[in-house]
Design an enzyme around this catalytic site. Structure first.
Site, short mmCIF file in Angstrom:
data_model
loop_
_atom_site.label_atom_id
_atom_site.label_comp_id
_atom_site.label_asym_id
_atom_site.label_seq_id
_atom_site.Cartn_x
_atom_site.Cartn_y
_atom_site.Cartn_z
N CYS A 115 0.82 -1.23 0.00
CA CYS A 115 0.00 0.00 0.00
C CYS A 115 0.85 1.27 0.00
CB CYS A 115 -0.93 0.00 1.20
SG CYS A 115 -1.95 -1.47 1.30
N HIS A 255 -3.50 7.11 3.29
CA HIS A 255 -3.90 5.79 2.78
C HIS A 255 -5.27 5.44 3.35
CE1 HIS A 255 -4.00 1.67 1.70
NE2 HIS A 255 -3.58 1.18 2.85
N ASN A 285 -10.09 -0.44 0.97
CA ASN A 285 -8.63 -0.37 0.84
C ASN A 285 -8.24 -0.94 -0.53
OD1 ASN A 285 -5.87 -0.68 0.95
ND2 ASN A 285 -5.85 -1.60 2.99
C1 LIG Z 1 -9.24 -5.57 10.76
C2 LIG Z 1 -9.81 -4.53 11.72
C3 LIG Z 1 -10.86 -3.69 11.02
C4 LIG Z 1 -10.45 -5.25 12.89
O1 LIG Z 1 -10.97 -4.29 13.77
P1 LIG Z 1 -10.73 -4.44 15.35
O2 LIG Z 1 -11.51 -3.39 16.01
O3 LIG Z 1 -9.24 -4.44 15.53
O4 LIG Z 1 -11.34 -5.82 15.61
P2 LIG Z 1 -10.64 -7.06 16.34
O5 LIG Z 1 -9.47 -7.54 15.56
O6 LIG Z 1 -10.43 -6.62 17.74
O7 LIG Z 1 -11.78 -8.14 16.24
C5 LIG Z 1 -12.96 -8.02 16.98
C6 LIG Z 1 -13.90 -9.17 16.70
O8 LIG Z 1 -14.59 -8.92 15.45
C7 LIG Z 1 -14.61 -10.09 14.68
N1 LIG Z 1 -14.66 -9.74 13.26
C8 LIG Z 1 -13.62 -9.60 12.40
N2 LIG Z 1 -14.07 -9.28 11.19
C9 LIG Z 1 -15.41 -9.19 11.29
C10 LIG Z 1 -16.42 -8.89 10.37
N3 LIG Z 1 -16.17 -8.60 9.10
N4 LIG Z 1 -17.69 -8.86 10.81
C11 LIG Z 1 -17.99 -9.14 12.08
N5 LIG Z 1 -17.07 -9.45 13.00
C12 LIG Z 1 -15.79 -9.48 12.60
C13 LIG Z 1 -13.35 -10.81 15.06
O9 LIG Z 1 -13.49 -12.17 14.79
C14 LIG Z 1 -13.23 -10.52 16.53
O10 LIG Z 1 -14.04 -11.44 17.21
P3 LIG Z 1 -13.51 -12.15 18.54
O11 LIG Z 1 -13.23 -11.02 19.50
O12 LIG Z 1 -14.66 -13.01 18.92
O13 LIG Z 1 -12.27 -12.87 18.12
C15 LIG Z 1 -8.67 -3.61 12.23
O14 LIG Z 1 -7.83 -4.35 13.07
C16 LIG Z 1 -7.86 -2.98 11.14
O15 LIG Z 1 -8.35 -2.18 10.38
N6 LIG Z 1 -6.54 -3.30 11.09
C17 LIG Z 1 -5.67 -2.74 10.10
C18 LIG Z 1 -5.95 -3.39 8.79
C19 LIG Z 1 -5.27 -2.70 7.66
O16 LIG Z 1 -5.20 -1.51 7.60
N7 LIG Z 1 -4.79 -3.52 6.73
C20 LIG Z 1 -4.24 -3.06 5.53
C21 LIG Z 1 -2.90 -2.51 5.72
S1 LIG Z 1 -2.37 -1.73 4.28
#
Ligand SMILES: CC(C)(COP(=O)(O)OP(=O)(O)OC[C@H]1O[C@@H](n2cnc3c(N)ncnc32)[C@H](O)[C@@H]1OP(=O)(O)O)[C@@H](O)C(=O)NCCC(=O)NCCS
Length: 328
Positions: A115, A255, A285
């Site tokens: 990215c 980004h 993204n």
């Molecule tokens: C992926 C992301 C959105 C998850 O959000 P978060 O607030 O960190 O959520 P968590 O990882 O704490 O997960 C919370 C719960 O939601 C669940 N969950 C994940 N995706 C889900 C979805 N699409 N729908 C519903 N629940 C979901 C998980 O399983 C987790 O459940 P658990 O607690 O029972 O294990 C976030 O971590 C993120 O944006 N990370 C950076 C990703 C990124 O930028 N990537 C590209 C880099 S270039």
């Protein structure tokens, strides 16, 4: 001799027609619109048609950028495509694009920095033009992440979309153009965001397919922490190198991965929302395409005027980050 000033002299973007909404994803995996919007800010994303590959998206954006720059493909000297979803391992997507455009004189190569790839590519092209090796360059961020996304994995499939953004770089009057770059990498974090299959470590086999090695793997929580940290540090560093204060930013182009990551950067910069480009809601993204899609859309909407100070900053797999300050 003073180095030439290099800036953006043309812009173009393209997203495929098909829109995949959160409501549709609800029918594919156990998720819901409320979760996706509150955790990421994403409402929908565009997905390439089956016959479209990354070079096709890049081509559409490139044609528009060349037209807006008033440069013909025959006069183009360099093409860099930032992508992690090339049409194929080789030839490079940039070479495929060179042929499609008829840019016979142009050198062409791909750049892999996930990215952060678009900002890395801007820095490379800027260097080539500054030194006089080339007088113009087409820089494209293009990705078709839908091809490497596992649509049975709710942790990742809600996050990604397809698209392309292109700019033409050329010499600009003194005082305009790129003022600074800050590029970096933390290879130690490579395990947090990766696609292992199909390379020389894990060549494609029935086993790599079965174990999901041809899909994106991501440790979302750890990538989130990295993102918030480097968005802050890279922004501060690139402003310092440019000799600018955060109060001088007219347009902030981060980004587009997650609205919460963008908001944390805005808070750190004390930036009002109207100075920040946010389109993660529409496109999700799009990896290397994310920053140019945001920048080009803002330019098309008239949100940036000649003389404005623009800050680009992104992060991604590698792990990598890239930031730039430019005067529009
Ligand atoms: C992926 C992301 C959105 C998850 O959000 P978060 O607030 O960190 O959520 P968590 O990882 O704490 O997960 C919370 C719960 O939601 C669940 N969950 C994940 N995706 C889900 C979805 N699409 N729908 C519903 N629940 C979901 C998980 O399983 C987790 O459940 P658990 O607690 O029972 O294990 C976030 O971590 C993120 O944006 N990370 C950076 C990703 C990124 O930028 N990537 C590209 C880099 S270039």
């Amino acid at each position: 001799m003073k180095a030439r000033s290099v800036g953006i002299i043309g812009t173009g973007k393209y997203v495929p027609e098909r829109v995949l909404t959160n409501a549709e994803l609800e029918t594919m995996v156990e998720t819901n619109d409320e979760w996706i919007v509150s955790r990421t800010g994403i409402r929908e994303r565009h997905i390439a048609a089956p016959e479209q590959a990354t070079s096709d998206l890049a081509y559409e954006a490139a044609v528009r950028a060349l037209k807006s720059a008033g440069i013909t493909a025959e006069n183009l000297e360099l093409i860099i495509v930032a992508t992690v979803t090339p049409d194929m391992t080789f030839p490079s997507t940039a070479c495929i694009l060179q042929e499609k455009l008829g840019a016979k004189k142009a050198a062409a190569f791909d750049l892999s920095a996930a990215c952060s790839g678009f900002v890395y590519s801007l820095a490379v092209a800027n260097g080539f033009i500054q030194t006089g090796m080339y007088s113009n360059a087409l820089v494209i961020g293009a990705d078709t992440l839908s091809r490497i996304t596992d649509y049975t994995d709710r942790n990742t499939c809600v996050l990604f979309g397809d698209g392309a953004g292109a700019v033409v770089l050329g010499e600009v009057p003194e005082g305009r153009g790129f003022l600074s770059f800050d590029l970096g990498a933390e290879g130690a974090g490579g395990e947090l965001l990766k696609l292992e299959g199909g390379g020389s470590r894990y060549p494609a086999s029935a086993e790599t397919i079965q174990s999901g090695k041809h899909f994106i793997y991501m440790n979302g929580r750890e990538v989130f922490k990295f993102a918030v940290r480097v968005m802050g540090t890279a922004t501060e560093e690139v402003l310092r190198k440019a000799g600018k204060d955060k109060s001088e930013i007219d347009l902030f182009v981060p980004h587009q991965a997650n609205i919460r990551i963008i908001q944390s950067a805005m808070q750190r910069l004390d930036l009002p929302e109207e100075k920040c480009v946010i389109n993660v809601d529409k496109y999700a993204n799009t990896s290397a395409a994310s920053i140019p899609l945001a920048l080009v859309e803002a330019a098309e909407e008239g949100r940036v005027q000649a003389g404005d100070t623009v800050l680009l900053v992104g992060f991604g797999g590698g792990l990598t980050w890239g930031a730039s300050v430019l005067v529009w």
